[in-house]
Design an enzyme around this catalytic site. Sequence first.
Site, PDB file in Angstrom:
ATOM      1  N   ARG A  35      28.359 -26.013 -10.350  1.00  0.00           N
ATOM      2  CA  ARG A  35      27.007 -25.975 -10.921  1.00  0.00           C
ATOM      3  C   ARG A  35      26.605 -27.339 -11.496  1.00  0.00           C
ATOM      4  NH1 ARG A  35      26.836 -19.854 -13.540  1.00  0.00           N
ATOM      5  NH2 ARG A  35      25.654 -18.953 -11.817  1.00  0.00           N
ATOM      6  N   LYS A 200      29.302  -8.226 -14.412  1.00  0.00           N
ATOM      7  CA  LYS A 200      28.040  -8.022 -15.147  1.00  0.00           C
ATOM      8  C   LYS A 200      27.412  -6.718 -14.654  1.00  0.00           C
ATOM      9  CE  LYS A 200      27.161 -12.896 -16.101  1.00  0.00           C
ATOM     10  NZ  LYS A 200      26.368 -14.089 -15.775  1.00  0.00           N
ATOM     11  N   GLY A 356      27.881 -17.909  -9.976  1.00  0.00           N
ATOM     12  CA  GLY A 356      28.808 -18.946 -10.407  1.00  0.00           C
ATOM     13  C   GLY A 356      30.239 -18.596 -10.049  1.00  0.00           C
ATOM     14  N   GLY A 380      22.710 -13.277 -10.309  1.00  0.00           N
ATOM     15  CA  GLY A 380      21.631 -12.364 -10.678  1.00  0.00           C
ATOM     16  C   GLY A 380      20.290 -12.868 -10.159  1.00  0.00           C
TER      17      GLY A 380
END
Length: 399
Positions: A35, A200, A356, A380
């Site tokens: 990232r 998540k 990620g 997401g």
Amino acid sequence: MKTIDSLGDLRGKRVLVRSDFNVPLDGTTITDDGRIRAALPTLKRLTNAGARVVVLAHLGRPKGTPDPQYSLAPVAARLGELLGQDVALAEDLVGASAKATVDGLADGQVALLENVRFDARETSKVDAERAELAGELAQLADAFVSDGFGVVHRKQASVYDVAQVLPAAAGDLVRSEVESLSKATGDPERPYAVVLGGSKVSDKLGVIANLLTKADRLLIGGGMVFTFLAAKGLSVGNSLLEDDQIDAVKGYIETAEKNGVEIVLPVDIVAADSFAADAPHQVVSADAIPDGTMGLDIGPESGKLFAAKLADAKTIAWNGPMGVFEFEAFAAGTTAVAQGIIDATSDGAFSIVGGGDSAAAVRALGFDEAGFSHISTGGGASLELLEGKELPGLTVLAD
Ligand SMILES: Nc1ncnc2c1ncn2[C@@H]1O[C@H](COP(=O)(O)OP(=O)(O)O)[C@@H](O)[C@H]1O
Ligand SMILES: O=C(OP(=O)(O)O)[C@H](O)COP(=O)(O)O
């Protein structure tokens, strides 16, 4: 979307850049800097233009107050190495240290402010609280560039509100992500398979309702699995479970049947005694997870099943590792799915890997990134884009 060019001559201007530096850490060691690397084109473009660059980012999910374990110090150090210049890290976000750091910047220099999520207003659901923080951030700069693609689905002060109070534009990463992902948003070639995993769970269960009208197959792995198994009345031991989502998942299973969407669940699970790299573990049937154990990977039969369900797909979107790939003993499911997607891609499928940790897993497990059509920095965010949702961090940049 508004472009950086629309901001005019940036020489000597203070430009606030929102990046997504939410990188995996082992202590203070960054285990995957993908990232940070992805942010470089925009940052270099701004420094080359003579801007004074002030970067905003979050790390993890601290509770709205400073917490040293979520400090961006390791990121500032790595960013400095990659840019070939020292990157000063302010000790706060909008306080005296931030002001002094910004005042100390020369043209072409870059500084990083401390974790935006150390301020509770960043993620507040109260518009006025976010707006107040955005106003304070705006005083530090003359323009805003949104380049954290992984957070454009978040209606947060540093993503959404600040873009309303400063001249704002999309950075190169956000633009190229939106362009690449648009190939799968309109009319994807079928069969269209979506693979969901990761941890998540409640965040990402939400996308399923919309995907049930778009995808042909949904393959469920990772921490997602156990809420599905529980919805089928099975016991899941100590595995990751979102009790309050069980009814919603029952609804998804019914809708999938009605819409002719196939939901593929693992048939076997690697069940471990504890959450540890060296935890004793065994492969068990998905309907026989022993009490006191936790599922940390999909099992070998499930890996084969998932690869078979991907083999003839023409569009594939994958977010979320199939297991705790960071521990070698629980990485086989993620390896099987990654290989399945690479094989389908070489047979002509368009494939997207997002997130990620998913992107980090692909690299950590030794796969060639070129084997996928697109590796997105956002999990997401890419899912919500594929779902057809309007993302607040993008609408606010509309031309
Ligand atoms: N069965 C599981 N139980 C607990 N955690 C899991 C399980 N499977 C995967 N994970 C964890 O999910 C994390 C990634 O989740 P997530 O953040 O949703 O993915 P991404 O960053 O790719 O969007 C990884 O750190 C992985 O260890
Ligand atoms: O890691 C991220 O998202 P991802 O896990 O969906 O790829 C982003 O940095 C967003 O973080 P958040 O989900 O805590 O808002």
